[in-house]
Structures are given as structure tokens and as C-alpha cells.
Motif scaffolding. Sequence first.
Motif, PDB file in Angstrom:
ATOM      1  N   VAL A 195       0.819  -1.413   0.083  1.00  0.00           N
ATOM      2  CA  VAL A 195       0.120  -0.052   0.098  1.00  0.00           C
ATOM      3  C   VAL A 195       0.968   1.250   0.053  1.00  0.00           C
ATOM      4  N   GLN A 221      -2.703   0.332  -4.035  1.00  0.00           N
ATOM      5  CA  GLN A 221      -2.600  -1.081  -3.516  1.00  0.00           C
ATOM      6  C   GLN A 221      -2.586  -1.969  -4.591  1.00  0.00           C
ATOM      7  N   ASN A 274      -3.397   7.269  -3.883  1.00  0.00           N
ATOM      8  CA  ASN A 274      -3.111   6.093  -2.975  1.00  0.00           C
ATOM      9  C   ASN A 274      -3.294   4.584  -4.063  1.00  0.00           C
TER      10      ASN A 274
END
Length: 238
Positions: free
Chosen positions: A137, A163, A161
Motif C-alpha cells: 500500500v 494498493q 493512493n
Amino acid sequence: MIKNILRSTILTLLICCSALISRAQIGFDFSHYEIGFAAGFNQVYGDAQTQTTTPSFHLNLTYDPTPYVNIVFEAQMGRLAGGDSLATSSGRQFTADLTALMLRGQLQMGEIVDYSRSPFNNAIKNLYISAGLGFVVSHITSINRYSIKPVAGLYTPGVMNSQGPFIPFRLGYEFKVYNKYEQPAFKIDLGYEYNIVLSDNLDGLTSGNHFDIYSQFIIGVKFAFGGDIVSYRKQIPY
């Protein structure tokens, strides 16, 4: 009287045999379980043009089927960074928080070579290779997507972001330190890890069609724990 003598003789033989068996295991025994801590020094090879070294902290739990075959579960937390908004043509620059979990298998040379008669093999028996699967992540904390020179206004898209899975490959060496029973008590671990992230989003910059990579130089220590002491098929220290 005879019964008492016979009983004492049998008891003495059993004690002697037990002592001999215990003594015979010195140098062969090891613990199945270890807990470890490590520091990593990271670099990202992605869409930023220059690399910056950043720190990470690692915690691992290891199950050892043998002293030289290891199954490692590891958590990593730290920072990633790269690029230079003023000195590179793309202007790409980022910093990010890193969190990663992985499970990997580890094979040391001592499992496959005879090190009892060779100083060279004895020296390389703790050399290992490792591979596995992980999940990473990345949270971008700062980023520059615009070029200042030579093409003002050039923009690199991406996400803040990300992941996803990654594949860790590792090469390293364990310095084993033994207790008075010649069991591996703790280990100093030096390694280089090459992590292939199965996306182009780790650095928050998306340019081209390739996977991001982050590498790590790692130094750590592992401690044997638990009462599950077992014997290996051959002597461990020489």
C-alpha cells in the motif's frame, strides 16, 4: 536384594543412555520459530528520473522446517521518495508512506551442500535466496506532476493512493550465533531485496506501460524462541 541391585543397575543404564543421547544432539538441535526486526534502505525505480534513499522498519516471524529452509512472514512500514522537480526534465517528484506484507520462502546453501569437509562450503552455507508474494500500500504525501523545464506545463497523471500485489526476490546472508548448546540462538541478517510491484502506481506517477520496482538493502536480527527444539539430520556448526 538382587531385585534392588537389578533395579539400580537398570536405572543407572537409563540415565547414562539419556545423557549420551543428549550429548549426541549438541550441535544438531534448533528451534522452529524466530522473531526478527530489521531496518531497510529503499529506492524506487518508477517514473521519477532520480532515486532517493529512504528508511523502513521491518518485523518478521519465521518458521524453520530446517535450519536452512525458512518460511518468513514480514511486515514493512516506511517511506518512499524519488525525483527532483527542479533538476529533471520531467519535473516528477514524490514522497509516500509505505506499508507492505509478504510471505516468502527462503533456501540456504547449507540445505543442499556438504559443509562438513569443506571450509568454503561451510563459509557459504548461510547464503540464501528467497522469493514469495506480497501486498503493498502506497499513500502519496507530496507530489509534483508538472515539468518546469525544458517543456513547461508537461503533466504526468497518476493516483494518490495505490494498493496491490508485488513479487519479492531476495539474496542475503545469515550470520548465526550459537548458545552453549551450539543451537542457533540469534542471527544477523544482511540482504538485498528486489520487489516487482504489479502496477505502475507505486510512486503516484503513471507514464508508459511498465511495473514499478522498489529495492531495499536490509540489515536485521532474528531471535529463536519457544520450547519446540528439534534435531537436524546433520551437525549445524562446524
